[in-house]
Each structure stands twice: as structure tokens, then as C-alpha cells.
Design a protein around this motif. Structure first.
Motif, PDB file in Angstrom:
ATOM      1  N   LEU A   1       0.834  -1.202   0.000  1.00 47.55           N
ATOM      2  CA  LEU A   1       0.000   0.000   0.000  1.00 47.55           C
ATOM      3  C   LEU A   1       0.869   1.253   0.000  1.00 47.55           C
ATOM      4  O   LEU A   1       0.630   2.182  -0.775  1.00 47.55           O
ATOM      5  CB  LEU A   1      -0.933   0.007   1.210  1.00 47.55           C
ATOM      6  CG  LEU A   1      -2.115  -0.948   1.146  1.00 47.55           C
ATOM      7  CD1 LEU A   1      -2.792  -1.029   2.510  1.00 47.55           C
ATOM      8  CD2 LEU A   1      -3.103  -0.524   0.083  1.00 47.55           C
ATOM      9  N   TYR A   2       1.870   1.276   0.880  1.00 51.33           N
ATOM     10  CA  TYR A   2       2.754   2.433   0.942  1.00 51.33           C
ATOM     11  C   TYR A   2       3.482   2.641  -0.377  1.00 51.33           C
ATOM     12  O   TYR A   2       3.658   3.764  -0.829  1.00 51.33           O
ATOM     13  CB  TYR A   2       3.756   2.307   2.093  1.00 51.33           C
ATOM     14  CG  TYR A   2       3.153   2.564   3.444  1.00 51.33           C
ATOM     15  CD1 TYR A   2       2.438   3.731   3.708  1.00 51.33           C
ATOM     16  CD2 TYR A   2       3.307   1.651   4.471  1.00 51.33           C
ATOM     17  CE1 TYR A   2       1.886   3.976   4.953  1.00 51.33           C
ATOM     18  CE2 TYR A   2       2.752   1.887   5.723  1.00 51.33           C
ATOM     19  CZ  TYR A   2       2.059   3.047   5.954  1.00 51.33           C
ATOM     20  OH  TYR A   2       1.512   3.287   7.189  1.00 51.33           O
ATOM     21  N   GLN A   3       3.905   1.547  -1.016  1.00 52.88           N
ATOM     22  CA  GLN A   3       4.595   1.656  -2.302  1.00 52.88           C
ATOM     23  C   GLN A   3       3.713   2.306  -3.361  1.00 52.88           C
ATOM     24  O   GLN A   3       4.217   2.979  -4.257  1.00 52.88           O
ATOM     25  CB  GLN A   3       5.036   0.288  -2.801  1.00 52.88           C
ATOM     26  CG  GLN A   3       6.269  -0.246  -2.134  1.00 52.88           C
ATOM     27  CD  GLN A   3       6.730  -1.524  -2.796  1.00 52.88           C
ATOM     28  OE1 GLN A   3       5.936  -2.409  -3.114  1.00 52.88           O
ATOM     29  NE2 GLN A   3       8.029  -1.626  -3.006  1.00 52.88           N
ATOM     30  N   GLN A   4       2.419   2.102  -3.266  1.00 49.28           N
ATOM     31  CA  GLN A   4       1.481   2.658  -4.245  1.00 49.28           C
ATOM     32  C   GLN A   4       0.884   3.995  -3.812  1.00 49.28           C
ATOM     33  O   GLN A   4      -0.051   4.490  -4.423  1.00 49.28           O
ATOM     34  CB  GLN A   4       0.363   1.646  -4.518  1.00 49.28           C
ATOM     35  CG  GLN A   4       0.838   0.405  -5.228  1.00 49.28           C
ATOM     36  CD  GLN A   4       1.461   0.737  -6.572  1.00 49.28           C
ATOM     37  OE1 GLN A   4       0.860   1.404  -7.400  1.00 49.28           O
ATOM     38  NE2 GLN A   4       2.689   0.282  -6.780  1.00 49.28           N
ATOM     39  N   GLY A   5       1.425   4.570  -2.734  1.00 49.25           N
ATOM     40  CA  GLY A   5       0.987   5.890  -2.296  1.00 49.25           C
ATOM     41  C   GLY A   5      -0.223   5.897  -1.383  1.00 49.25           C
ATOM     42  O   GLY A   5      -0.813   6.945  -1.140  1.00 49.25           O
ATOM     43  N   HIS A   6      -0.604   4.734  -0.867  1.00 53.59           N
ATOM     44  CA  HIS A   6      -1.733   4.656   0.059  1.00 53.59           C
ATOM     45  C   HIS A   6      -1.224   4.701   1.492  1.00 53.59           C
ATOM     46  O   HIS A   6      -0.047   4.530   1.753  1.00 53.59           O
ATOM     47  CB  HIS A   6      -2.504   3.345  -0.143  1.00 53.59           C
ATOM     48  CG  HIS A   6      -3.145   3.222  -1.476  1.00 53.59           C
ATOM     49  ND1 HIS A   6      -4.318   3.870  -1.808  1.00 53.59           N
ATOM     50  CD2 HIS A   6      -2.771   2.521  -2.568  1.00 53.59           C
ATOM     51  CE1 HIS A   6      -4.635   3.567  -3.047  1.00 53.59           C
ATOM     52  NE2 HIS A   6      -3.718   2.758  -3.537  1.00 53.59           N
ATOM     53  N   VAL A   7      -2.132   4.901   2.417  1.00 54.29           N
ATOM     54  CA  VAL A   7      -1.834   4.813   3.843  1.00 54.29           C
ATOM     55  C   VAL A   7      -2.669   3.682   4.422  1.00 54.29           C
ATOM     56  O   VAL A   7      -3.638   3.236   3.804  1.00 54.29           O
ATOM     57  CB  VAL A   7      -2.135   6.145   4.575  1.00 54.29           C
ATOM     58  CG1 VAL A   7      -1.196   7.249   4.107  1.00 54.29           C
ATOM     59  CG2 VAL A   7      -3.575   6.556   4.376  1.00 54.29           C
TER      60      VAL A   7
END
Length: 101
Positions: free
Chosen positions: A26-32
Motif C-alpha cells: 500500500l505504501y509503495q502505491q501511495g496509500h496509507v
């Protein structure tokens, strides 16, 4: 100390590994993390597709989360963690990582 090799223990380890991997992806794709921990938010079809395209691991991880009932689709058709999934995430990453204080 003996290692617990029961099927339930293996599922628990697999689920915890998936939650950890999901957080990273998720973090890699810009999510939190709140994207999947807040029941009314969640990942829509487009975001799930992007995760599948970005990581070969996502589909297997999503399957484990769903089959263990740690994640479901909410009433808006978005992928979110269940109360049990949030609790595990909270146990793993601490109070600030999930919405369940």
C-alpha cells in the motif's frame, strides 16, 4: 520452546505476513493504512487493479485476507479490513497504525 505447527497457527502466521506485506505494498502505491482500516474508505476496483499490476504478491495476499475473513468488500464495493483484520494490524504495528484505539 516448541514451535506451534497446528493448522490454525500456520494460518495466523500467514495472515500476519499478508498484513505486513499489504502495508508495504500500500505504501509503495501511495496509500496509507487508513485506506483499508477505516470501514467506509477502502480500495476501489481501480486501486486493486493497480496493486495487482504493481506486485505479483498482491493477489495471493488479498486471497489470504479474504479467506481468513480479515478483509471484505464494504457496502460501497471497496476492499477493507474487518474488525479482526484491524485488530491484528493494531497488534502488529501499534495503535497509530489502525483506527481501532
Amino acid at each position: 520452546m516448541p514451535i506451534d505447527t497446528t493448522p490454525n497457527a500456520a494460518i495466523q502466521r500467514s495472515l500476519r505476513q499478508c498484513l505486513s506485506n499489504a502495508a508495504f505494498m500500500l505504501y509503495q502505491q501511495g496509500h496509507v493504512l487508513e485506506t483499508i482500516t477505516i470501514p467506509f474508505r477502502g480500495l476501489d476496483g481501480s486501486a486493486l487493479r493497480q496493486l495487482r499490476e504493481a506486485s505479483r504478491e498482491w493477489p495471493a495476499c488479498q486471497q489470504v485476507l479474504e479467506s481468513s475473513e480479515a478483509a471484505v468488500y464494504n457496502e460501497h464495493g471497496r476492499f477493507v479490513l474487518t474488525a479482526m483484520g484491524r485488530e491484528l494490524l493494531f497488534d502488529m504495528f501499534g495503535q497509530g497504525a489502525a483506527d481501532c484505539a
